[in-house]
Motif scaffolding. Structure first.
Motif, PDB file in Angstrom:
ATOM      1  N   GLU A  75       0.855  -1.178   0.000  1.00  0.00           N
ATOM      2  CA  GLU A  75       0.000   0.000   0.000  1.00  0.00           C
ATOM      3  C   GLU A  75       0.893   1.230   0.000  1.00  0.00           C
ATOM      4  OE1 GLU A  75      -2.265  -0.527   3.647  1.00  0.00           O
ATOM      5  OE2 GLU A  75      -3.977  -1.212   2.465  1.00  0.00           O
ATOM      6  N   PHE A  76       0.294   2.362  -0.372  1.00  0.00           N
ATOM      7  CA  PHE A  76       1.013   3.623  -0.280  1.00  0.00           C
ATOM      8  C   PHE A  76       0.000   4.759  -0.232  1.00  0.00           C
ATOM      9  CE2 PHE A  76       0.299   3.124  -4.775  1.00  0.00           C
ATOM     10  CZ  PHE A  76      -0.004   4.398  -5.208  1.00  0.00           C
ATOM     11  N   SER A  77       0.472   5.887   0.244  1.00  0.00           N
ATOM     12  CA  SER A  77      -0.292   7.129   0.175  1.00  0.00           C
ATOM     13  C   SER A  77       0.652   8.155  -0.444  1.00  0.00           C
ATOM     14  CB  SER A  77      -0.752   7.561   1.575  1.00  0.00           C
ATOM     15  OG  SER A  77       0.358   7.985   2.344  1.00  0.00           O
ATOM     16  N   VAL A  81       4.837   4.729   2.350  1.00  0.00           N
ATOM     17  CA  VAL A  81       4.877   3.440   1.668  1.00  0.00           C
ATOM     18  C   VAL A  81       4.812   2.360   2.744  1.00  0.00           C
ATOM     19  CG1 VAL A  81       6.257   1.908   0.225  1.00  0.00           C
ATOM     20  CG2 VAL A  81       6.265   4.363  -0.229  1.00  0.00           C
ATOM     21  N   PHE A  82       3.935   1.376   2.547  1.00  0.00           N
ATOM     22  CA  PHE A  82       3.782   0.280   3.499  1.00  0.00           C
ATOM     23  C   PHE A  82       4.402  -0.978   2.906  1.00  0.00           C
ATOM     24  CE2 PHE A  82       0.387   3.276   4.249  1.00  0.00           C
ATOM     25  CZ  PHE A  82       0.404   3.415   5.630  1.00  0.00           C
ATOM     26  N   ILE A  83       5.355  -1.530   3.639  1.00  0.00           N
ATOM     27  CA  ILE A  83       6.043  -2.737   3.193  1.00  0.00           C
ATOM     28  C   ILE A  83       6.366  -3.562   4.433  1.00  0.00           C
ATOM     29  CG2 ILE A  83       8.310  -1.630   3.175  1.00  0.00           C
ATOM     30  CD1 ILE A  83       8.891  -3.308   0.634  1.00  0.00           C
ATOM     31  N   LEU A  88       6.904   3.474   5.940  1.00  0.00           N
ATOM     32  CA  LEU A  88       8.059   4.291   5.590  1.00  0.00           C
ATOM     33  C   LEU A  88       7.621   5.630   5.017  1.00  0.00           C
ATOM     34  CD1 LEU A  88      10.106   1.533   3.737  1.00  0.00           C
ATOM     35  CD2 LEU A  88      10.204   2.149   6.154  1.00  0.00           C
ATOM     36  N   ALA A  89       8.264   6.679   5.470  1.00  0.00           N
ATOM     37  CA  ALA A  89       7.980   8.001   4.919  1.00  0.00           C
ATOM     38  C   ALA A  89       8.451   8.048   3.473  1.00  0.00           C
ATOM     39  CB  ALA A  89       8.687   9.071   5.736  1.00  0.00           C
ATOM     40  N   LEU A  90       7.646   8.627   2.611  1.00  0.00           N
ATOM     41  CA  LEU A  90       8.010   8.811   1.213  1.00  0.00           C
ATOM     42  C   LEU A  90       8.584  10.210   1.084  1.00  0.00           C
ATOM     43  CD1 LEU A  90       8.069   7.736  -1.653  1.00  0.00           C
ATOM     44  CD2 LEU A  90       5.691   8.452  -1.907  1.00  0.00           C
ATOM     45  N   GLY A  91       9.891  10.289   0.900  1.00  0.00           N
ATOM     46  CA  GLY A  91      10.574  11.575   0.837  1.00  0.00           C
ATOM     47  C   GLY A  91      10.168  12.380  -0.391  1.00  0.00           C
ATOM     48  N   PHE A  99       6.351   7.400  -7.896  1.00  0.00           N
ATOM     49  CA  PHE A  99       5.054   7.450  -8.566  1.00  0.00           C
ATOM     50  C   PHE A  99       5.147   7.138 -10.057  1.00  0.00           C
ATOM     51  CE2 PHE A  99       3.929  10.288  -4.881  1.00  0.00           C
ATOM     52  CZ  PHE A  99       3.177   9.322  -4.237  1.00  0.00           C
ATOM     53  N   GLU A 100       6.301   7.391 -10.670  1.00  0.00           N
ATOM     54  CA  GLU A 100       6.502   6.999 -12.073  1.00  0.00           C
ATOM     55  C   GLU A 100       6.567   5.488 -12.225  1.00  0.00           C
ATOM     56  OE1 GLU A 100      10.096   8.807 -13.426  1.00  0.00           O
ATOM     57  OE2 GLU A 100       9.246  10.842 -13.357  1.00  0.00           O
ATOM     58  N   ARG A 101       6.979   4.795 -11.184  1.00  0.00           N
ATOM     59  CA  ARG A 101       7.213   3.359 -11.241  1.00  0.00           C
ATOM     60  C   ARG A 101       5.981   2.519 -10.998  1.00  0.00           C
ATOM     61  NH1 ARG A 101      12.002   1.604  -9.484  1.00  0.00           N
ATOM     62  NH2 ARG A 101      11.248  -0.327 -10.344  1.00  0.00           N
ATOM     63  N   ILE A 102       4.923   3.106 -10.456  1.00  0.00           N
ATOM     64  CA  ILE A 102       3.740   2.336 -10.111  1.00  0.00           C
ATOM     65  C   ILE A 102       2.602   2.619 -11.094  1.00  0.00           C
ATOM     66  CG2 ILE A 102       4.276   2.138  -7.669  1.00  0.00           C
ATOM     67  CD1 ILE A 102       2.414   4.478  -7.171  1.00  0.00           C
TER      68      ILE A 102
END
Length: 106
Positions: A75-77, A81-83, A88-91, A99-102
């Motif tokens: 999951e992510f917001s 990022v949830f792993i 984890l904080a998304l810097g 975001f380009e990768r997903i």
């Protein structure tokens, strides 16, 4: 780039690890903790050095301290990022690349 890398274990033996099996890479002082689905390794390296040798298709830097295996992101917001059991904080610096990768369906 190769998908397999060799990691030196404490007994001086090198073990092969497939980059697709790497769930998380965490900066720990002057070392990096590489977490796979079955075991964790501590290597004398930096995240920047490991990013150079790992295939970009399988991993992504999310902040100064973490690189995540893209196959393991659950999951992510816009900020997180949830792993595994980690949040984890998304810097801000790393977010555009993440975001380009997903692929997102709205």
């Amino acid at each position: 780039m190769h998908e397999d890398i060799f990691i030196r274990k404490t007994n001086g033996v090198f073990t092969k690890v497939n980059s697709r099996d790497m769930v998380l890479l965490e900066a720990c002082g002057g070392c990096v903790r590489i977490v796979t689905s079955s075991v964790a390794y501590l290597v004398n390296s930096t995240l920047a050095q490991l990013e150079e040798i790992l295939p970009a298709a399988h991993s992504c830097r999310v902040n100064r301290s973490y690189v995540v295996g893209m196959d393991y992101v659950m999951e992510f917001s816009m900020e997180t990022v949830f792993i595994l059991d980690k949040e984890l904080a998304l810097g801000k610096t790393y977010a555009p690349h993440f975001f380009e990768r997903i692929k997102v369906i709205l």
